[in-house]
Design an enzyme around this catalytic site. Structure first.
Site, PDB file in Angstrom:
ATOM      1  N   ALA A   2     -13.039  -6.411  -3.939  1.00 53.30           N
ATOM      2  CA  ALA A   2     -12.929  -4.943  -3.911  1.00 53.30           C
ATOM      3  C   ALA A   2     -13.683  -4.351  -5.093  1.00 53.30           C
ATOM      4  O   ALA A   2     -14.834  -3.921  -4.956  1.00 53.30           O
ATOM      5  CB  ALA A   2     -11.468  -4.523  -3.904  1.00 53.30           C
ATOM      6  N   ARG A   3     -13.063  -4.339  -6.261  1.00 50.23           N
ATOM      7  CA  ARG A   3     -13.716  -3.822  -7.458  1.00 50.23           C
ATOM      8  C   ARG A   3     -13.245  -4.607  -8.677  1.00 50.23           C
ATOM      9  O   ARG A   3     -12.052  -4.900  -8.815  1.00 50.23           O
ATOM     10  CB  ARG A   3     -13.372  -2.344  -7.680  1.00 50.23           C
ATOM     11  CG  ARG A   3     -14.239  -1.377  -6.879  1.00 50.23           C
ATOM     12  CD  ARG A   3     -15.710  -1.420  -7.309  1.00 50.23           C
ATOM     13  NE  ARG A   3     -16.583  -0.565  -6.505  1.00 50.23           N
ATOM     14  CZ  ARG A   3     -17.240  -0.941  -5.408  1.00 50.23           C
ATOM     15  NH1 ARG A   3     -17.117  -2.156  -4.923  1.00 50.23           N
ATOM     16  NH2 ARG A   3     -18.054  -0.096  -4.790  1.00 50.23           N
ATOM     17  N   GLU A  45     -21.329  -5.589 -14.161  1.00 47.10           N
ATOM     18  CA  GLU A  45     -22.231  -6.318 -13.242  1.00 47.10           C
ATOM     19  C   GLU A  45     -23.683  -6.116 -13.654  1.00 47.10           C
ATOM     20  O   GLU A  45     -24.083  -4.969 -13.871  1.00 47.10           O
ATOM     21  CB  GLU A  45     -22.001  -5.835 -11.812  1.00 47.10           C
ATOM     22  CG  GLU A  45     -20.592  -6.187 -11.316  1.00 47.10           C
ATOM     23  CD  GLU A  45     -20.331  -5.788  -9.868  1.00 47.10           C
ATOM     24  OE1 GLU A  45     -21.195  -5.157  -9.240  1.00 47.10           O
ATOM     25  OE2 GLU A  45     -19.243  -6.117  -9.372  1.00 47.10           O
ATOM     26  N   ASP A  76       0.871  -1.172   0.000  1.00 39.35           N
ATOM     27  CA  ASP A  76       0.000   0.000   0.000  1.00 39.35           C
ATOM     28  C   ASP A  76       0.907   1.220   0.000  1.00 39.35           C
ATOM     29  O   ASP A  76       1.637   1.460   0.958  1.00 39.35           O
ATOM     30  CB  ASP A  76      -0.898  -0.005   1.256  1.00 39.35           C
ATOM     31  CG  ASP A  76      -2.000   1.056   1.186  1.00 39.35           C
ATOM     32  OD1 ASP A  76      -1.702   2.188   0.749  1.00 39.35           O
ATOM     33  OD2 ASP A  76      -3.136   0.748   1.580  1.00 39.35           O
ATOM     34  N   HIS A 115     -21.480  -9.853  -5.965  1.00 37.72           N
ATOM     35  CA  HIS A 115     -21.201  -8.605  -5.224  1.00 37.72           C
ATOM     36  C   HIS A 115     -21.902  -8.618  -3.852  1.00 37.72           C
ATOM     37  O   HIS A 115     -22.746  -7.762  -3.566  1.00 37.72           O
ATOM     38  CB  HIS A 115     -21.613  -7.384  -6.051  1.00 37.72           C
ATOM     39  CG  HIS A 115     -20.914  -6.124  -5.640  1.00 37.72           C
ATOM     40  ND1 HIS A 115     -20.528  -5.156  -6.533  1.00 37.72           N
ATOM     41  CD2 HIS A 115     -20.520  -5.658  -4.416  1.00 37.72           C
ATOM     42  CE1 HIS A 115     -19.955  -4.159  -5.891  1.00 37.72           C
ATOM     43  NE2 HIS A 115     -19.927  -4.442  -4.590  1.00 37.72           N
TER      44      HIS A 115
HETATM   45  P1  NAD Z   1     -10.071   2.178   2.203  1.00 34.45           P
HETATM   46  O1  NAD Z   1     -10.069   3.507   1.544  1.00 34.45           O
HETATM   47  O2  NAD Z   1     -10.187   2.119   3.683  1.00 34.45           O
HETATM   48  O3  NAD Z   1      -8.747   1.389   1.791  1.00 34.45           O
HETATM   49  C1  NAD Z   1      -8.216   1.380   0.494  1.00 34.45           C
HETATM   50  C2  NAD Z   1      -6.713   1.277   0.605  1.00 34.45           C
HETATM   51  O4  NAD Z   1      -6.180   1.140  -0.708  1.00 34.45           O
HETATM   52  C3  NAD Z   1      -6.058   2.516   1.234  1.00 34.45           C
HETATM   53  O5  NAD Z   1      -5.255   2.149   2.339  1.00 34.45           O
HETATM   54  C4  NAD Z   1      -5.218   3.089   0.107  1.00 34.45           C
HETATM   55  O6  NAD Z   1      -4.012   3.657   0.575  1.00 34.45           O
HETATM   56  C5  NAD Z   1      -4.945   1.843  -0.719  1.00 34.45           C
HETATM   57  N1  NAD Z   1      -4.525   2.122  -2.084  1.00 34.45           N
HETATM   58  C6  NAD Z   1      -4.870   3.171  -2.880  1.00 34.45           C
HETATM   59  N2  NAD Z   1      -4.216   3.079  -4.055  1.00 34.45           N
HETATM   60  C7  NAD Z   1      -3.450   1.961  -3.985  1.00 34.45           C
HETATM   61  C8  NAD Z   1      -2.556   1.321  -4.892  1.00 34.45           C
HETATM   62  N3  NAD Z   1      -2.304   1.856  -6.097  1.00 34.45           N
HETATM   63  N4  NAD Z   1      -1.974   0.177  -4.503  1.00 34.45           N
HETATM   64  C9  NAD Z   1      -2.213  -0.366  -3.282  1.00 34.45           C
HETATM   65  N5  NAD Z   1      -3.025   0.204  -2.369  1.00 34.45           N
HETATM   66  C10 NAD Z   1      -3.643   1.342  -2.735  1.00 34.45           C
HETATM   67  O7  NAD Z   1     -11.229   1.346   1.503  1.00 34.45           O
HETATM   68  P2  NAD Z   1     -11.925   0.014   2.045  1.00 34.45           P
HETATM   69  O8  NAD Z   1     -13.136   0.378   2.797  1.00 34.45           O
HETATM   70  O9  NAD Z   1     -10.908  -0.846   2.672  1.00 34.45           O
HETATM   71  O10 NAD Z   1     -12.434  -0.611   0.649  1.00 34.45           O
HETATM   72  C11 NAD Z   1     -11.556  -1.281  -0.203  1.00 34.45           C
HETATM   73  C12 NAD Z   1     -12.262  -1.666  -1.502  1.00 34.45           C
HETATM   74  O11 NAD Z   1     -13.327  -2.570  -1.226  1.00 34.45           O
HETATM   75  C13 NAD Z   1     -12.895  -0.497  -2.272  1.00 34.45           C
HETATM   76  O12 NAD Z   1     -12.687  -0.721  -3.651  1.00 34.45           O
HETATM   77  C14 NAD Z   1     -14.379  -0.627  -1.958  1.00 34.45           C
HETATM   78  O13 NAD Z   1     -15.196  -0.034  -2.925  1.00 34.45           O
HETATM   79  C15 NAD Z   1     -14.504  -2.137  -1.926  1.00 34.45           C
HETATM   80  N6  NAD Z   1     -15.665  -2.665  -1.203  1.00 34.45           N
HETATM   81  C16 NAD Z   1     -16.311  -3.731  -1.748  1.00 34.45           C
HETATM   82  C17 NAD Z   1     -17.362  -4.307  -1.071  1.00 34.45           C
HETATM   83  C18 NAD Z   1     -18.113  -5.458  -1.664  1.00 34.45           C
HETATM   84  O14 NAD Z   1     -19.320  -5.517  -1.491  1.00 34.45           O
HETATM   85  N7  NAD Z   1     -17.469  -6.391  -2.326  1.00 34.45           N
HETATM   86  C19 NAD Z   1     -17.763  -3.794   0.173  1.00 34.45           C
HETATM   87  C20 NAD Z   1     -17.082  -2.703   0.704  1.00 34.45           C
HETATM   88  C21 NAD Z   1     -16.013  -2.148   0.001  1.00 34.45           C
HETATM   89  C1  MLT Z   2     -19.339  -0.702  -1.428  1.00 32.94           C
HETATM   90  O1  MLT Z   2     -18.613  -0.041  -2.177  1.00 32.94           O
HETATM   91  O2  MLT Z   2     -19.784  -0.265  -0.353  1.00 32.94           O
HETATM   92  C2  MLT Z   2     -19.644  -2.107  -1.793  1.00 32.94           C
HETATM   93  O3  MLT Z   2     -19.262  -2.429  -3.063  1.00 32.94           O
HETATM   94  C3  MLT Z   2     -20.967  -2.593  -1.394  1.00 32.94           C
HETATM   95  C4  MLT Z   2     -22.125  -2.039  -2.146  1.00 32.94           C
HETATM   96  O4  MLT Z   2     -21.989  -1.658  -3.297  1.00 32.94           O
HETATM   97  O5  MLT Z   2     -23.216  -1.996  -1.574  1.00 32.94           O
END
Ligand code: NAD
Ligand code: MLT
Length: 309
Positions: free
Chosen positions: A229-230, A259, A169, A277
């Site tokens: 994540a995405r 999606e 990170d 998702h």
């Molecule tokens: P967050 O902002 O707390 O953490 C993201 C981290 O990624 C940060 O620490 C940042 O420094 C780091 N980062 C940014 N650019 C980077 C790079 N080039 N290389 C490595 N690290 C890098 O976010 P979070 O709440 O931990 O969410 C993480 C991901 O999960 C997001 O994409 C969010 O949309 C996704 N998400 C998905 C779901 C789901 O339903 N599947 C649910 C919640 C969040």
């Molecule tokens: C988010 O970004 O919070 C997750 O992908 C979950 C959602 O889309 O509800």
């Protein structure tokens, strides 16, 4: 003032909005054209991931002050267009962290022990105990790319299972990583050394295709890779190629470039387990994010400013 809720929101959040005395209208499943019409006269728009808040929608908005996303990612909002128009785009960064971390771990364990495949096999009246030999997590190397809220929680769970954590990170210091018991390194080194890899970054220019053909080429054959994540952080075609060619053992994928991922190669392999998702799909997370966004909307409409962005 009028609040339009255009994706399903838990009752707890709706109740807070309604009690605030604002006019709350719930209309889900709107097309872009329908939303362009509906947005007129709306002061606050509440969304989850379904509604696409495009530049056209922003352009049509005449009173909009805030777009509130019940969730983390704001990639379904044209943030640039909103910002240019002085519209706040706000999210709920904490409410679904634990649910997403737990789903990631469920996917990791399902991949390690072939649970969805074994379930499907048994349901088809087969008894294939040898086919579904798994691997332990204990003493394995676990690469975590993105050490923010979710990545940090996933790493903690890996440690509880006896795994060694490598992390990448660019915004996390050596000191902070050390305090979390994580060895910081590069993405390439993670790909060379890890038995399990998971990504937890936002989808940005820098993270799109972060895990690509070059990275799959240096991975060990036993690697299992997880994306909750995405879609797009792991290149989907390169992943399908690597799995089909037997370069890696498998993958567990919750999120997709498109999606629903109709016709995707990722749905075709037995070695790739998939969920639609579901990372944030728990009762608790949906209540948390709905309550958080409801308070945020009320604060902004009352002129008290936004807390998250
Ligand atoms: P967050 O902002 O707390 O953490 C993201 C981290 O990624 C940060 O620490 C940042 O420094 C780091 N980062 C940014 N650019 C980077 C790079 N080039 N290389 C490595 N690290 C890098 O976010 P979070 O709440 O931990 O969410 C993480 C991901 O999960 C997001 O994409 C969010 O949309 C996704 N998400 C998905 C779901 C789901 O339903 N599947 C649910 C919640 C969040
Ligand atoms: C988010 O970004 O919070 C997750 O992908 C979950 C959602 O889309 O509800």
């Amino acid at each position: 003032m009028k609040i339009l809720v255009s994706d399903s929101l838990s009752e707890e959040g709706l109740a807070i909005l309604k009690e605030s005395g604002f006019d709350v209208v719930v209309k889900t499943g709107l097309s872009e054209d329908e939303l362009v019409n509906e947005i007129k006269g709306v002061d606050a728009l509440v969304i989850r991931s379904g509604t696409q808040v495009t530049a056209r929608v922003i352009e049509a908005a005449d009173k909009l002050k805030i777009v509130g996303r019940a969730g983390v990612g704001v990639d379904n909002v044209d943030v640039e267009a909103a910002t240019k128009k002085g519209i706040i785009v706000s999210n709920t960064p904490d409410g679904n962290t634990l649910s997403a971390a737990e789903h990631t771990f469920a996917m990791l364990m399902s991949a390690a022990r072939n649970i969805p495949q074994a379930c499907a096999s048994l349901r088809a009246d087969k008894w294939e105990r040898n086919k579904f030999m798994g691997v332990e997590l204990n003493k394995k190397v676990f690469g975590v790319v993105g050490l923010g809220r979710i990545g940090a929680e996933v790493a903690k769970r890996g440690q509880a299972f006896g795994m060694t954590i490598l992390g990448y990170d660019p915004f996390v210091s050596e000191e902070r990583a050390k305090s979390m018991g994580i060895q910081l390194t590069t993405v390439e080194d993670i790909c060379r050394r890890a038995d399990f890899i998971t990504v937890h970054t936002p989808l940005t220019k820098e993270t799109t295709n972060l895990i690509n053909k070059d990275m799959f080429n240096v991975m060990k054959k036993n690697v299992r890779i997880i994306n909750c994540a995405r879609g797009g952080i792991i290149n989907e075609d390169d992943l399908a190629d690597a799995v089909e060619a037997g370069k890696i053992a498998g993958a567990a994928i919750d999120v997709f470039v498109k999606e629903p991922p109709t016709g995707s190669r990722l749905l075709k392999s037995d070695k790739i387990i998939v969920t639609p998702h579901l990372g944030a799909s728990t009762v608790e997370a949906q209540i948390n994010v709905a309550i958080d966004i409801a308070h945020e909307i009320i604060n902004v409409l009352n002129g008290e400013g936004a807390k998250s962005a």
